[in-house]
Design a protein around this motif. Structure first.
Motif, mmCIF file in Angstrom:
data_model
loop_
_atom_site.group_PDB
_atom_site.id
_atom_site.type_symbol
_atom_site.label_atom_id
_atom_site.label_comp_id
_atom_site.label_asym_id
_atom_site.label_seq_id
_atom_site.Cartn_x
_atom_site.Cartn_y
_atom_site.Cartn_z
ATOM 1 N N GLY A 1 0.801 -1.226 0.000
ATOM 2 C CA GLY A 1 0.000 0.000 0.000
ATOM 3 C C GLY A 1 0.827 1.266 0.000
ATOM 4 N N ALA A 2 2.110 1.181 -0.404
ATOM 5 C CA ALA A 2 2.991 2.346 -0.358
ATOM 6 C C ALA A 2 2.549 3.415 -1.346
ATOM 7 N N THR A 3 2.622 4.685 -0.914
ATOM 8 C CA THR A 3 2.327 5.835 -1.767
ATOM 9 C C THR A 3 3.478 6.834 -1.651
ATOM 10 N N ASN A 4 3.400 7.885 -2.456
ATOM 11 C CA ASN A 4 4.441 8.911 -2.401
ATOM 12 C C ASN A 4 4.427 9.680 -1.091
ATOM 13 N N ALA A 5 3.347 9.551 -0.346
ATOM 14 C CA ALA A 5 3.254 10.256 0.934
ATOM 15 C C ALA A 5 4.026 9.542 2.036
ATOM 16 N N GLY A 6 4.422 8.299 1.802
ATOM 17 C CA GLY A 6 5.116 7.533 2.829
ATOM 18 C C GLY A 6 6.611 7.470 2.592
ATOM 19 N N VAL A 7 7.348 7.016 3.605
ATOM 20 C CA VAL A 7 8.802 6.875 3.510
ATOM 21 C C VAL A 7 9.215 5.519 4.072
ATOM 22 N N PHE A 8 10.353 5.042 3.572
ATOM 23 C CA PHE A 8 10.949 3.811 4.073
ATOM 24 C C PHE A 8 12.153 4.172 4.937
ATOM 25 N N SER B 1 28.253 -6.241 9.904
ATOM 26 C CA SER B 1 27.411 -7.411 10.147
ATOM 27 C C SER B 1 26.336 -7.064 11.169
ATOM 28 N N GLY B 2 25.148 -7.649 11.009
ATOM 29 C CA GLY B 2 24.069 -7.395 11.951
ATOM 30 C C GLY B 2 22.730 -7.794 11.385
ATOM 31 N N ASN B 3 21.668 -7.488 12.138
ATOM 32 C CA ASN B 3 20.296 -7.760 11.716
ATOM 33 C C ASN B 3 19.723 -6.504 11.059
ATOM 34 N N TYR B 4 19.362 -6.633 9.797
ATOM 35 C CA TYR B 4 18.844 -5.504 9.028
ATOM 36 C C TYR B 4 17.320 -5.599 8.950
ATOM 37 N N MET B 5 16.654 -4.426 8.977
ATOM 38 C CA MET B 5 15.199 -4.380 8.854
ATOM 39 C C MET B 5 14.802 -3.048 8.241
ATOM 40 N N CYS B 6 13.536 -2.941 7.852
ATOM 41 C CA CYS B 6 13.026 -1.691 7.313
ATOM 42 C C CYS B 6 11.599 -1.471 7.800
ATOM 43 N N THR B 7 11.151 -0.221 7.728
ATOM 44 C CA THR B 7 9.781 0.135 8.105
ATOM 45 C C THR B 7 9.184 1.024 7.028
ATOM 46 N N TYR B 8 7.855 1.067 7.018
ATOM 47 C CA TYR B 8 7.147 2.005 6.145
ATOM 48 C C TYR B 8 6.239 2.840 7.026
ATOM 49 N N SER B 9 6.267 4.164 6.811
ATOM 50 C CA SER B 9 5.464 5.044 7.654
ATOM 51 C C SER B 9 4.916 6.200 6.836
#
Length: 330
Positions: free
Chosen positions: A47-54, A78-86
């Motif tokens: 559901g990503a739109t131009n109004a959101g950011v990663f 090295s490590g645990n990588y993750m991302c969010t959408y807001s």
């Protein structure tokens, strides 16, 4: 009937919610990566739109905030990588953590820097992180051991065991960079020979090619090749074969006596027999040069001062006419 519709609605909501989760993909796929490898982190939200950011994280450290869902990682940790959408500052969804291991070049060390013939050689291959893979040891281009052990042991050393040893680590499709080299040599190099390229130009300022060749050695016994002129080292380069080429040696006005040598961990070879190179200089060029640089030649002397002849006198001389100078008449 009404209960079935309620259950179906709950199932649809759950499925739709799960399908709206943020996902993080790593390209190329895998868990181990070289420290010089370019890795793409791809964060997706249906559901990503131009109004959101990663937002991209390693552990709790924020790496980037951007509208694009692709982040390029080079030389990371090295490590645990993750991302969010807001959107509007509110996090809608988080991805699950993805482990990424960044592996630098391994290091190879020897328990004895100068092993002797008949003795033992113990080499150890280490990395900045523990890797459960294959440790591959090479002598030159030949694999001498491939196993889960990070140690290579060779007893009863022979002259054929001399060489340049290195290691690398392999896990699945991932192969690390090569390590540094450990040079094993039982003798210092013997005296090489020095030759010139056929048909070189001996004029001042010309360039020549010199080749330093050693016969009683393998390429992996050698570390450095050096070129000397009149006993002074003028060039040095890594010895990658038993013949080393020194190109673009510019001839000075005086020429000189050239020699070369090889060296390894045991020492340096005697210098080659010398090659004497003389330089051909035109007589006029030599005289002109000496006149310019010699302090004994005065530029105030009449012979060094160029006095152009008057234009009309040159014309009259060419016409074989007699010239009378009336400037001294009273």
């Amino acid at each position: 009937m009404g209960l079935l519709w309620i259950l179906y609605l709950v199932f649809f909501i759950v499925q739709n919610t799960e399908s709206q989760q943020v996902t993080l993909q790593v390209s190329p796929s895998g868990q181990y990566f070289s420290s010089v490898q370019n890795i793409s982190l791809i964060c997706s939200y249906p559901g990503a739109t131009n109004a959101g950011v990663f937002r991209f994280y390693v552990g709790s450290t924020l790496l980037a905030v951007q509208q694009a869902g692709i982040y390029s990682l080079i030389g990371g940790v090295s490590g645990n990588y993750m991302c969010t959408y807001s959107t509007a500052g509110s996090v809608i969804s988080n991805s699950s953590a993805t482990p990424i291991n960044i592996v630098g070049p391994p290091t190879i060390t020897s328990s004895n820097s100068l092993p002797a013939l008949g003795g033992s050689l113990i080499l150890t291959c280490t990395t900045d992180i523990q890797i459960p893979g294959l440790y591959i040891f090479n002598n030159g281009n030949t694999v001498v051991q491939s196993s889960s052990s990070s140690t290579y042991l060779k007893t009863g050393l022979l002259s054929s065991d001399a060489g340049a040893y290195k290691c690398r680590i392999q896990v699945g499709t991932f192969t690390s960079q090569d390590s540094n080299y450990v040079i094993v040599a039982f003798n210092a190099p013997t005296r090489p020979s020095l030759t010139t390229q056929a048909g070189y130009d001996s004029k001042y300022g010309s360039s020549i090619v010199l080749q330093c060749t050693i016969t009683q050695a393998t390429a992996y016994d050698l570390v450095w090749a050096q070129l000397f002129k009149n006993g002074v080292r003028v060039a040095q380069q890594a010895a990658t074969s038993t013949t080393t080429t020194f190109s673009e040696v510019s001839l000075t006005r005086t020429g000189g006596s050239y020699t070369c040598s090889y060296s390894n961990v045991r020492g340096e070879s005697p210098q080659s027999l010398p090659i004497t190179i003389t330089v051909n200089i035109k007589k006029n060029d030599s005289q002109r040069s000496s006149k310019l640089i010699s302090p004994d030649n005065s530029l105030n002397s009449q012979e060094d001062i160029y006095q152009p002849e008057p234009f009309f006198q040159r014309i009259i001389k060419r016409a074989n006419l007699k010239v009378t100078d009336y400037r001294n008449d009273v």
